[in-house]
Every structure is written in C-alpha cells, then in structure tokens.
Design a protein around this motif. Structure first.
Motif, PDB file in Angstrom:
ATOM      1  N   TRP A  11       0.803  -1.225   0.000  1.00 19.59           N
ATOM      2  CA  TRP A  11       0.000   0.000   0.000  1.00 19.59           C
ATOM      3  C   TRP A  11       0.835   1.273   0.000  1.00 19.59           C
ATOM      4  CZ3 TRP A  11      -4.694  -0.660  -1.473  1.00 19.59           C
ATOM      5  CH2 TRP A  11      -5.311  -1.888  -1.240  1.00 19.59           C
ATOM      6  N   HIS A  12       2.065   1.189   0.496  1.00 19.14           N
ATOM      7  CA  HIS A  12       2.898   2.391   0.571  1.00 19.14           C
ATOM      8  C   HIS A  12       4.110   2.305  -0.357  1.00 19.14           C
ATOM      9  CE1 HIS A  12       0.657   4.191   3.925  1.00 19.14           C
ATOM     10  NE2 HIS A  12       0.392   2.921   4.208  1.00 19.14           N
ATOM     11  N   GLY A  13       4.132   1.288  -1.227  1.00 20.16           N
ATOM     12  CA  GLY A  13       5.146   1.200  -2.281  1.00 20.16           C
ATOM     13  C   GLY A  13       6.565   1.008  -1.787  1.00 20.16           C
ATOM     14  N   HIS A  14       6.789  -0.036  -0.994  1.00 21.00           N
ATOM     15  CA  HIS A  14       8.128  -0.318  -0.484  1.00 21.00           C
ATOM     16  C   HIS A  14       9.016  -0.772  -1.633  1.00 21.00           C
ATOM     17  CE1 HIS A  14      10.787  -2.604   2.632  1.00 21.00           C
ATOM     18  NE2 HIS A  14      11.353  -1.498   2.197  1.00 21.00           N
ATOM     19  N   GLU A  15       9.954   0.095  -2.006  1.00 20.41           N
ATOM     20  CA  GLU A  15      10.845  -0.185  -3.137  1.00 20.41           C
ATOM     21  C   GLU A  15      11.786  -1.335  -2.814  1.00 20.41           C
ATOM     22  OE1 GLU A  15      12.087   2.481  -5.742  1.00 20.41           O
ATOM     23  OE2 GLU A  15      10.320   3.740  -5.521  1.00 20.41           O
ATOM     24  N   GLY A  16      11.959  -2.240  -3.763  1.00 21.81           N
ATOM     25  CA  GLY A  16      12.879  -3.350  -3.606  1.00 21.81           C
ATOM     26  C   GLY A  16      12.327  -4.522  -2.807  1.00 21.81           C
ATOM     27  N   CYS A  17      11.107  -4.404  -2.310  1.00 23.68           N
ATOM     28  CA  CYS A  17      10.501  -5.478  -1.516  1.00 23.68           C
ATOM     29  C   CYS A  17       9.569  -6.278  -2.430  1.00 23.68           C
ATOM     30  CB  CYS A  17       9.711  -4.869  -0.352  1.00 23.68           C
ATOM     31  SG  CYS A  17       8.806  -6.076   0.623  1.00 23.68           S
ATOM     32  N   ARG A  18       9.635  -7.585  -2.307  1.00 24.06           N
ATOM     33  CA  ARG A  18       8.777  -8.401  -3.171  1.00 24.06           C
ATOM     34  C   ARG A  18       7.300  -8.201  -2.845  1.00 24.06           C
ATOM     35  NH1 ARG A  18       6.677 -13.019  -1.494  1.00 24.06           N
ATOM     36  NH2 ARG A  18       7.250 -13.882   0.516  1.00 24.06           N
ATOM     37  N   CYS A  19       6.989  -7.800  -1.613  1.00 20.41           N
ATOM     38  CA  CYS A  19       5.599  -7.545  -1.235  1.00 20.41           C
ATOM     39  C   CYS A  19       5.100  -6.204  -1.778  1.00 20.41           C
ATOM     40  CB  CYS A  19       5.456  -7.541   0.288  1.00 20.41           C
ATOM     41  SG  CYS A  19       5.925  -9.093   1.055  1.00 20.41           S
ATOM     42  N   GLY A  20       6.011  -5.364  -2.238  1.00 21.80           N
ATOM     43  CA  GLY A  20       5.644  -4.043  -2.725  1.00 21.80           C
ATOM     44  C   GLY A  20       5.469  -3.962  -4.227  1.00 21.80           C
ATOM     45  N   ARG A  21       5.490  -5.099  -4.908  1.00 25.96           N
ATOM     46  CA  ARG A  21       5.351  -5.095  -6.372  1.00 25.96           C
ATOM     47  C   ARG A  21       3.932  -4.765  -6.801  1.00 25.96           C
ATOM     48  NH1 ARG A  21       8.512 -10.595  -7.307  1.00 25.96           N
ATOM     49  NH2 ARG A  21       6.633 -11.265  -6.235  1.00 25.96           N
ATOM     50  N   LEU A  22       3.830  -4.092  -7.931  1.00 26.69           N
ATOM     51  CA  LEU A  22       2.523  -3.757  -8.493  1.00 26.69           C
ATOM     52  C   LEU A  22       1.884  -4.986  -9.136  1.00 26.69           C
ATOM     53  CD1 LEU A  22       3.210  -0.354 -10.291  1.00 26.69           C
ATOM     54  CD2 LEU A  22       1.833  -0.729  -8.249  1.00 26.69           C
ATOM     55  N   PRO A  23       0.554  -5.064  -9.082  1.00 29.04           N
ATOM     56  CA  PRO A  23      -0.131  -6.160  -9.786  1.00 29.04           C
ATOM     57  C   PRO A  23       0.053  -6.013 -11.301  1.00 29.04           C
ATOM     58  CG  PRO A  23      -1.613  -5.025  -8.260  1.00 29.04           C
ATOM     59  CD  PRO A  23      -0.364  -4.229  -8.329  1.00 29.04           C
ATOM     60  N   LYS A  24      -0.108  -7.109 -11.999  1.00 27.44           N
ATOM     61  CA  LYS A  24       0.050  -7.087 -13.452  1.00 27.44           C
ATOM     62  C   LYS A  24      -1.197  -6.550 -14.160  1.00 27.44           C
ATOM     63  CE  LYS A  24       3.452 -10.813 -13.668  1.00 27.44           C
ATOM     64  NZ  LYS A  24       4.489  -9.982 -13.195  1.00 27.44           N
ATOM     65  N   THR A  25      -2.321  -6.507 -13.456  1.00 28.16           N
ATOM     66  CA  THR A  25      -3.539  -5.959 -14.051  1.00 28.16           C
ATOM     67  C   THR A  25      -3.809  -4.583 -13.448  1.00 28.16           C
ATOM     68  OG1 THR A  25      -4.915  -7.038 -12.384  1.00 28.16           O
ATOM     69  CG2 THR A  25      -4.555  -8.236 -14.438  1.00 28.16           C
ATOM     70  N   ARG A  26      -4.418  -3.716 -14.244  1.00 27.12           N
ATOM     71  CA  ARG A  26      -4.770  -2.353 -13.819  1.00 27.12           C
ATOM     72  C   ARG A  26      -3.563  -1.620 -13.238  1.00 27.12           C
ATOM     73  NH1 ARG A  26      -9.486  -1.904 -10.125  1.00 27.12           N
ATOM     74  NH2 ARG A  26      -9.713   0.125 -11.088  1.00 27.12           N
ATOM     75  N   THR A  27      -2.420  -1.816 -13.852  1.00 23.50           N
ATOM     76  CA  THR A  27      -1.160  -1.267 -13.349  1.00 23.50           C
ATOM     77  C   THR A  27      -1.213   0.252 -13.204  1.00 23.50           C
ATOM     78  OG1 THR A  27      -0.014  -3.071 -14.442  1.00 23.50           O
ATOM     79  CG2 THR A  27       1.331  -1.229 -13.735  1.00 23.50           C
ATOM     80  N   GLU A  28      -1.805   0.925 -14.180  1.00 20.46           N
ATOM     81  CA  GLU A  28      -1.874   2.392 -14.122  1.00 20.46           C
ATOM     82  C   GLU A  28      -2.664   2.864 -12.899  1.00 20.46           C
ATOM     83  OE1 GLU A  28      -3.866   5.836 -16.797  1.00 20.46           O
ATOM     84  OE2 GLU A  28      -2.648   4.358 -17.897  1.00 20.46           O
ATOM     85  N   PHE A  29      -3.786   2.207 -12.623  1.00 19.57           N
ATOM     86  CA  PHE A  29      -4.603   2.552 -11.449  1.00 19.57           C
ATOM     87  C   PHE A  29      -3.795   2.390 -10.169  1.00 19.57           C
ATOM     88  CE2 PHE A  29      -6.986   0.791  -7.874  1.00 19.57           C
ATOM     89  CZ  PHE A  29      -7.840   1.846  -7.588  1.00 19.57           C
ATOM     90  N   TRP A  30      -3.151   1.220 -10.009  1.00 18.97           N
ATOM     91  CA  TRP A  30      -2.415   0.941  -8.784  1.00 18.97           C
ATOM     92  C   TRP A  30      -1.209   1.854  -8.627  1.00 18.97           C
ATOM     93  CZ3 TRP A  30      -4.717  -1.088  -5.011  1.00 18.97           C
ATOM     94  CH2 TRP A  30      -5.732  -2.029  -5.215  1.00 18.97           C
TER      95      TRP A  30
END
Length: 150
Positions: A67-86
C-alpha cells in the motif's frame, strides 16, 4: 477463477485495515515489552501516526509494503492488471506519507517508518526501535532530584 465484479471488489477492499494490522500489533507488542509507553493513532497529528511517544516527540508509522510502495521489496510489487490505477494510487499514498513526515518534522517531531516486512525479524526490529527511541523511561529531559542539606 472467480472474476471480481465492482461490487465484490469493493467488499473485498473494505476488509483491508488501516489500523491494528498484524505488523502494527507486532511493533506495539515489542515496543511495550521493551518498556516504552505510547499512544495510538493520534488523529490530531499529521498522517495519524500508528504509535506516538509524546514525551519524546517521536512517532512511528507502520507501513504495509504494497500500500505504501516499499521499493525493492517483493511484497511491494505492483499487480500485473490495472497497473496504471495501482501506480497512481500508491504514488498518492507515498506523496501523502512524505507530506505528513515533513509537517511533523517542521513541528519538531521525529518520525520512523517501519515496513511490514521488517516486522518479521524481531532482533533487527528491536535494534531499530531502541536506536530510534533511545533510553527507556519517560524520555523527556532528565532532571536530578536535589536534596536539602541542613
């Protein structure tokens, strides 16, 4: 595979907590066991910090990696769908976080962000908390009692 309709998606997203998350409770339990005392979710402070140490003028935010975009963390990756929204949503969250920390700093508060993934390593988290919060006790200016002599 079940496709989420807008109604189902809304119901699903409403279950996401902003307070009392598992990582937040882990940080609270550890801070308390180390002897630190704090207040929770002070809405009168910018960003509504998760833990507030008023006498030390310090706050802790416990951020979810996604939710807060942790860079470099595997849990912080964007979903492959609706990428622009996320991407837009998470960038908004990050901007709001930065603004809250800046406002707190301008008001004389120190801030610490603990990421959800950091709560899994108790030893490391203990060190992070101890370094940020300093010596146990009230945390304010220490004064010595002066005894009266006759």
């Amino acid at each position: 595979m079940d496709i989420l309709t807008p109604e189902k998606r809304s119901a699903h997203m409403s279950r996401i907590r902003s307070k009392n998350t598992r990582p937040e409770i882990a940080v609270r339990a550890l801070a308390h066991s180390l002897g630190y005392r704090f207040r929770l979710h002070r809405r009168d402070l910018p960003g509504t910090p998760d833990l507030v140490f008023p006498s030390r003028r310090k706050v802790i935010f416990v951020h979810g990696c996604f939710w807060h975009g942790h860079e470099g963390c595997r849990c912080g990756r964007l979903p492959k769908t609706r990428t622009e929204f996320w991407q837009k949503k998470i960038e908004g969250n990050r901007h709001r976080d930065e603004q809250a920390i800046r406002t707190l700093s301008d008001a004389g508060w120190s801030s610490l962000v603990i990421w959800g993934c950091q709560t899994k390593d108790r030893a490391s988290l203990t060190e992070i908390l101890s370094n940020f919060l300093g010596p146990k006790g009230r945390g304010g200016p220490q004064t010595e009692a002066v005894g009266r002599t006759s």
